[in-house]
Design an enzyme around this catalytic site. Structure first.
Site, PDB file in Angstrom:
ATOM      1  N   ALA A  71       0.836  -1.198   0.000  1.00 35.85           N
ATOM      2  CA  ALA A  71       0.000   0.000   0.000  1.00 35.85           C
ATOM      3  C   ALA A  71       0.877   1.257   0.000  1.00 35.85           C
ATOM      4  CB  ALA A  71      -0.924   0.003   1.208  1.00 35.85           C
ATOM      5  N   GLY A 116       1.285  -5.123   1.372  1.00 38.73           N
ATOM      6  CA  GLY A 116       0.193  -5.424   0.459  1.00 38.73           C
ATOM      7  C   GLY A 116       0.627  -6.224  -0.750  1.00 38.73           C
TER       8      GLY A 116
END
Length: 267
Positions: A71, A116
């Protein structure tokens, strides 16, 4: 079949389709970080790959020698708890859209898959990793925990003790360790990662699409419940395939010509 590119935000994620294989390419330099726009593009691309009849299998891959650093921390840094309640749902939704693709999905992990990026790789059915790549969940070093499925998918894959050690320390694993604990399924030289992923995906082009979909559902849904419920899921999916043309062709071909000669249509 020639190469086409989906009409998506190609600055972040693009879906390329060639010879029955769809490749979801993360392309947000310099580290393929997944900001809000990239997450939305990923979800749209995954949903299109799931629906397109000319896609038999899917590859996840990162541009520029990197899978994804996860992310976008700069975007997250200014968010409140209320903001994150909404944002985390969108992030999980994007990753769940990849996990829910009813076709074989393989992650071709190059460079690094962190945070992520690791969580995205965990949504795949198979993970092929470059021998010089790194993978891990460093969120604890930011004072948070994985929020896109890492605590759940990693635990189901490697067990709670190993998952806790990886998450608690936030360390990155090299390819050899990731392979040894079952976090990835195959390690190859970096220059062959995409080639090996494509070779695996090619096996399913022209295959029994409905049976492959049912097999994936049986494993994924059954693995999240008790044995009795899992067996019921399997029974229902197995019986349902007897209403398909592919089942008729597969059994007709087996009786008449032996195994491996069926010509499936995905119906």
């Amino acid at each position: 079949m020639g190469l086409t590119t989906a009409n998506l935000d190609v600055r972040a994620v693009r879906l390329e389709v060639s010879d029955g294989i769809g490749t979801l390419v993360l392309s947000r330099p310099p580290v393929n970080a997944l900001d809000t726009a990239a997450q939305r593009a990923l979800r749209r691309a995954a949903e299109e790959a799931a629906e397109r009849p000319d896609v038999s299998a899917v590859i996840l891959h990162g541009d520029a020698g990197r899978f994804s650093a996860g992310a976008d921390i700069r975007e997250m840094a200014g968010m409140s708890a209320a903001d994150m309640t909404v944002w985390a749902g969108q992030l999980q939704g994007a990753f769940s859209a990849v996990a829910d693709i009813p076709k074989p999905v393989v992650a071709a992990v190059n460079g690094y898959a962190l945070g992520g990026g690791c969580e995205l790789a965990l949504t795949a059915d198979r993970r092929i990793m470059a021998d010089d790549a790194r993978i891990g969940l460093p969120e604890i070093t930011l004072g948070v925990i994985p929020g896109a499925g890492g605590t759940q998918r990693l635990t189901r894959l490697v067990g709670p003790a190993r998952a806790k050690e990886i998450i608690f320390t936030g360390r990155a694993l090299d390819a050899a360790e990731a392979l040894a604990i079952g976090l990835v399924d195959q390690v190859v030289p970096a220059e062959r990662v995409l080639q090996e992923a494509r070779a695996w995906a090619t096996r399913f082009v022209g295959g029994p699409a409905l049976a492959l979909r049912a097999a994936k559902q049986a494993v994924d849904l059954g693995g999240g419940t008790d044995l009795r419920s899992g067996l019921e899921i399997e029974r229902a999916l197995f019986a349902g395939l007897f209403g398909t043309e592919d089942r008729l062709e597969g059994m007709r071909s087996f009786v008449a010509e032996g195994p491996g000669n069926a010509r499936f249509t995905g119906r």
